[in-house]
Every structure is written in C-alpha cells, then in structure tokens.
Design an enzyme around this catalytic site. Sequence first.
Site, PDB file in Angstrom:
ATOM      1  N   SER A  77      81.442  87.597  15.161  1.00 22.92           N
ATOM      2  CA  SER A  77      81.253  88.390  16.445  1.00 22.92           C
ATOM      3  C   SER A  77      82.591  87.857  17.315  1.00 22.92           C
ATOM      4  CB  SER A  77      79.959  88.679  17.131  1.00 22.92           C
ATOM      5  OG  SER A  77      80.228  89.429  18.081  1.00 22.92           O
ATOM      6  N   THR A  78      82.168  87.549  18.350  1.00 23.79           N
ATOM      7  CA  THR A  78      83.027  86.906  19.237  1.00 23.79           C
ATOM      8  C   THR A  78      83.969  85.606  18.914  1.00 23.79           C
ATOM      9  OG1 THR A  78      81.304  87.394  20.835  1.00 23.79           O
ATOM     10  CG2 THR A  78      83.165  85.886  21.935  1.00 23.79           C
TER      11      THR A  78
ATOM     12  N   HIS B  62      81.809  92.457  14.597  1.00 24.33           N
ATOM     13  CA  HIS B  62      81.226  93.599  15.689  1.00 24.33           C
ATOM     14  C   HIS B  62      82.403  93.823  16.458  1.00 24.33           C
ATOM     15  CE1 HIS B  62      77.179  90.980  15.762  1.00 24.33           C
ATOM     16  NE2 HIS B  62      77.251  91.961  14.922  1.00 24.33           N
TER      17      HIS B  62
ATOM     18  N   MET C 188      78.499  85.827  19.572  1.00 17.05           N
ATOM     19  CA  MET C 188      77.279  85.975  20.731  1.00 17.05           C
ATOM     20  C   MET C 188      76.091  86.379  20.116  1.00 17.05           C
ATOM     21  SD  MET C 188      77.785  87.886  24.280  1.00 17.05           S
ATOM     22  CE  MET C 188      79.500  87.344  24.520  1.00 17.05           C
TER      23      MET C 188
ATOM     24  N   ASP D 257      72.574  88.168  15.635  1.00 19.73           N
ATOM     25  CA  ASP D 257      72.532  89.189  14.593  1.00 19.73           C
ATOM     26  C   ASP D 257      73.085  88.326  13.467  1.00 19.73           C
ATOM     27  OD1 ASP D 257      72.794  91.493  12.992  1.00 19.73           O
ATOM     28  OD2 ASP D 257      74.620  91.895  13.401  1.00 19.73           O
TER      29      ASP D 257
END
Length: 351
Positions: free
Chosen positions: A169-170, A196, A289, A292
């Site tokens: 993600s991030t 994401h 972050m 998940d």
Amino acid sequence: MPKIRVLVVDDAVVVRSRVSKILSSDPELEVVGVAANGRIALAKIPHVNPDVVILDVEMPEMNGLETLAAIRQTYPQLSVIMFSTSTYTGASATLEALSLGASDYATKPSNLGNVEAINQHIREDLIPKIKVFGAVTSPSFKPTKIAHAVAFPTRTNINRVDVVAIGVSTGGPNALATLLCELPANLSVPILIVQHMPPMFTKLLAERLSSKCQIPVQEAVSGVIVEPGHIWIAPGDFHMIVQRDKAVVRLATHQQSPENSCRPSVDVLFRSVAQVYGAGTLAVILTGMGQDGLYGCQCIREVGGQVLAQDEASSVVWGMPGFVVNAGLADQVVGLDRMADEIIRRILLDQ
C-alpha cells in the site's frame, strides 16, 4: 500531545476552504496556512513550520511536481501528501511525484458539489494519512500483537514455490519498482500483486513498471491464464482472485464488498492463492498503512505456504508488514534491498 501542523496548497479557493475546514474539525490537526501555488507555499513553509504539506498537482506559476522538488531540496524530511484528481493526467503526475519523494497521495473527490461526500472522503482518505506522516501515534495503524495469533513453528524444510503473491500500500510504487526490477526475465513462477490504488492509477503503475522491469507487468483482466514470467496487478476498485480451470489457473476480478476498507484487498487475493496453490504460495507483504493482508497471511501459513515481510527500517509505513510480523506469521523479515534475492533463493531451492 501537540497538534499536527498542516499547510494546504491548492489553486482552487473552494478546495482550500473545504479541506481546511474539515482538517480543522479534527482535534489532532491544525491548519497553519494555505497557499494558492507552489511559490507562495515555499515562502510560507519557514514561517508556519508545517509537519505535513497537502500539495495539489496542477497549479499555475509553480505546479506540484516543481514545488515538491524544491521542498525536497530544502526540507528533505518534511512529509508531503499529493492531493490530485484521478484523471489520466492527475494519476500520471501523482505517480511521478511519488517517485520524486512524495510521502503519499490522496485523490480529490470528483463531485465538488456534494458537500457531505466531500467531507466523508477527506475524513476517510486524507486525515488518516496526515496523522501517520505527522508522527501522531494512532492505534488504528500501529502494529500490535493480536490476541488470536497462531504460533507457527520454525520450518527447516521449504516447499516448492509455484506463485508469488505481493500485498502493498503506502510507499508501494517505489517499493515495487525496487523489487520487481531486480527479478530476472526467466523467473519460473507468476507474480500477483495487490497495490491499494484507484482505477486509473493501477493501469499507469503497471505500464511504468513494465517499462522498467525485465518481466512484463500488466493490469489484471478476468479470464487470463496465470503463467510463469508474468506479473499482474489488481485493477483499482476490483478484487483479484485466482481460479483453477482444469489444467490451468485463471485470473478473475470482481467488485464484491471491500475488505479492510480496501478494494482491491490483499486478504482477498491471499486467501484465493492459498486455496488454489496451497503450500506452493510465497506471500510477500510490503510497506503499507493498516492491516490488510494479515488474515490472508494466516491462511497461507495454515496451508503450508511461506510469508516474507518487509522490515521496518525500509518501509515507508510499517503497518501491513508490522501486523504480520507481530502476529508471528512471517517466515523471515527482509529489507527491501534484499527482498528480490530472497524471493529468487526460495524459488530456486526446489529446482
């Protein structure tokens, strides 16, 4: 605890006003200034001393990319979150900004006339990121041990790897570029990725990565046969799964409910590969972050698969890998600079 100081930079007065109002309503945040373009923002930074800069991409006089480059020269540690549209131009510029050192990004609401939708989007998408990069400890994103963690024994034998599944993600675009570009063209297994991102972003990300890597990278399409030497990225706003079809495995995408507030979700992909590939799954959980991928990693370990987690030092945000590590689900914690070598080593062990 002192409030996080935020500088909002956007050429649209309605955006500056709306974002400032929503951010100011949060007791942990303080909007210390606004600016209509990059030149004004650069002049204000030493006076208002922000912890986080919210930066528009397309602005007159000095756009977001030019402003980001100037900020990085003078304030290399200052957190900058790009705030852009999800149009082709906005997505492309945002990916460029991430490669230039932006901390993260948030997409602007497409319908500026729906006030409540705008407020909710800013509260759910922008504020959590400001808190993470503003260095405020948030229980929602701090990796902690979970009560029902399963204690998996240390293994001396490692199963053959048939697929690599990556969740990120991030910080993902740069992490993926670092990792995937180090993998050889003749890799003997397929790679499936959940990053994401919104729809337009994942397509552009796949194109960017494919232009740099030795292995072709594509946005996933339902029905495609999963073959070695190919990399697929889940399309934005769609979950990606694998399904066995007689002698082959095919990709499928769907829009069932988000999981962990995410679509695509890492958990959805990881559960799917655990069911189809079983012990032949190698999961890689990278910077990001939230949590998940946590339960997906548990599913993979339960069927005998392997899990690698990125270490804290090389992660932009040690949320997703941190939860996996603290739950006892990682076979190994690896720095990003060594992740490709470790993946290759595990693939070659049984060959």
